[in-house]
Design a protein around this motif. Structure first.
Motif: not given
Length: 197
Positions: A61-72, A87-89
């Motif tokens: 139930x958390x409000x999560x913003x998942x990100x990764x630095x690699x587009x793939x 996509x976030x470095x």
């Protein structure tokens, strides 16, 4: 002139599917992190990889913003989570007082030592007062590369503590633990849990 590709980005780009399939959540540390947050708290995940940890947080139930630095890698996580993954470095985190928690499991260990302080500052700024920040690092004494050619900053506990102490935290807890990584080799880990002042 050819542009030199970042070897870490190349590794995760080329191995995104395999890496995503091989990963499982680190529940003890994730449970400890989530237990300090209010229900529905806003969490930024950096370096989400397969999205495995975000999946647990979303299910709770958390409000999560998942990100990764690699587009793939972000694409693999999007498939797993059934929602867009940004996509976030690390050096591009621009949020200000936007999150109650930042989860950075086994990702900031790739940040060059010379850049880690600036990245910690960006994360500190992105947290609300009282915000919780978790990150894990492979311990060592000098930066270097693993058998896959990936760069690691390999900090000591003292070096890492000093990097954190530049910013205002009410507490910084660094636990040492033996484990392993993607390469299956025995690894000394540092787990950091910091609370923004």
């Amino acid at each position: 002139m050819a542009v030199e590709k970042d070897p870490i980005a190349s590794f995760y780009s080329e191995n995104a599917v395999t890496y995503a399939a091989s990963s499982a959540p680190s529940m003890r540390h994730l449970d400890g992190f989530l237990s300090k947050l209010a229900p529905g708290a806003a969490i930024l995940e950096l370096g989400c990889g397969s999205g495995r940890d975000s999946a647990v947080m979303i299910a709770r139930g958390f409000d999560v913003s998942p990100t990764d630095g690699t587009p793939e890698m972000a694409e693999e996580a999007s498939k797993h989570l059934g929602r867009p993954v940004g996509v976030l470095r690390f050096g591009d985190v621009e949020a200000v007082s936007a999150f109650d928690g930042v989860w950075a499991n086994a990702c900031l260990l790739h940040a060059p030592r010379a850049e880690l302080g600036g990245i910690l500052g960006r994360i500190h700024r992105a947290l609300r007062p009282g915000g919780i920040f978790y990150a894990s690092f492979k311990a060592g004494e000098a930066e270097g590369h693993d058998g896959f050619g990936r760069y690691f900053n390999y900090p000591s506990k003292a070096w890492l503590g000093a990097a954190y102490e530049v910013f205002a935290w009410t507490s910084i807890d660094i636990d040492e633990e033996q484990g392993s990584g993607y390469d299956g080799k025995p690894t000394d880990w540092l787990h950091v849990l910091a609370v923004k002042a």
